[in-house]
Design a protein around this motif. Sequence first.
Motif, PDB file in Angstrom:
ATOM      1  N   SER A   3      49.860  37.218  45.681  1.00  9.68           N
ATOM      2  CA  SER A   3      49.209  37.834  47.082  1.00  9.68           C
ATOM      3  C   SER A   3      47.642  38.010  46.879  1.00  9.68           C
ATOM      4  O   SER A   3      47.085  38.163  46.007  1.00  9.68           O
ATOM      5  N   GLY A   5      43.622  38.951  49.365  1.00  7.57           N
ATOM      6  CA  GLY A   5      42.805  39.451  50.417  1.00  7.57           C
ATOM      7  C   GLY A   5      42.044  38.525  50.492  1.00  7.57           C
ATOM      8  O   GLY A   5      41.099  38.292  49.549  1.00  7.57           O
ATOM      9  N   THR A  51      39.821  40.548  57.107  1.00  7.15           N
ATOM     10  CA  THR A  51      40.437  40.271  56.081  1.00  7.15           C
ATOM     11  C   THR A  51      41.888  40.085  56.126  1.00  7.15           C
ATOM     12  O   THR A  51      42.717  40.323  56.965  1.00  7.15           O
ATOM     13  N   TYR A  53      45.576  39.457  54.663  1.00  9.69           N
ATOM     14  CA  TYR A  53      46.254  39.918  53.628  1.00  9.69           C
ATOM     15  C   TYR A  53      47.533  39.277  53.487  1.00  9.69           C
ATOM     16  O   TYR A  53      48.243  38.714  54.384  1.00  9.69           O
ATOM     17  N   GLU A  54      47.535  38.156  52.302  1.00 10.23           N
ATOM     18  CA  GLU A  54      48.680  37.182  52.298  1.00 10.23           C
ATOM     19  C   GLU A  54      49.336  37.374  51.098  1.00 10.23           C
ATOM     20  O   GLU A  54      48.793  37.684  49.980  1.00 10.23           O
ATOM     21  N   SER A  91      37.669  36.759  47.294  1.00  8.73           N
ATOM     22  CA  SER A  91      39.111  37.110  47.482  1.00  8.73           C
ATOM     23  C   SER A  91      39.501  38.416  46.433  1.00  8.73           C
ATOM     24  O   SER A  91      38.836  38.523  45.427  1.00  8.73           O
ATOM     25  N   ASN A  94      46.277  41.060  43.566  1.00  8.99           N
ATOM     26  CA  ASN A  94      47.076  42.115  43.268  1.00  8.99           C
ATOM     27  C   ASN A  94      47.155  42.463  41.860  1.00  8.99           C
ATOM     28  O   ASN A  94      47.376  41.644  40.897  1.00  8.99           O
TER      29      ASN A  94
END
Length: 102
Positions: A3, A5, A51, A53-54, A91, A94
């Motif tokens: 993950s 951002g 932003t 979030y992926e 970026s 996590n």
Amino acid sequence: MYSLGITVHIKPEHVAEFIEFTREIVVQSRLEPGCLWFDLLRSEHDPSIFTSYEAYRSEADYQEHLRQPYIRAWLERARPLMAAGGVIYPSHTNLYPNNPER
């Protein structure tokens, strides 16, 4: 899971245009088999900062996402609209990902 951002600052006069054409990459990205989550967030304090979030099943799935033609087209269209010389803010990843065995 992988993950991240990614934050972009859009020139104020291009915010509406950015929102309009970015919708399609959100829709397309969510359809990718390796994509678990894709949201576009807008700052409450500065409406020209966004932003994404992926979250993807793996970093390989994220790399596959980056190879999609709609992502490349989005980057070409978005870069000239970005403030501060087109700089994308760093970026984020996590620090405490969920258990990868799940």
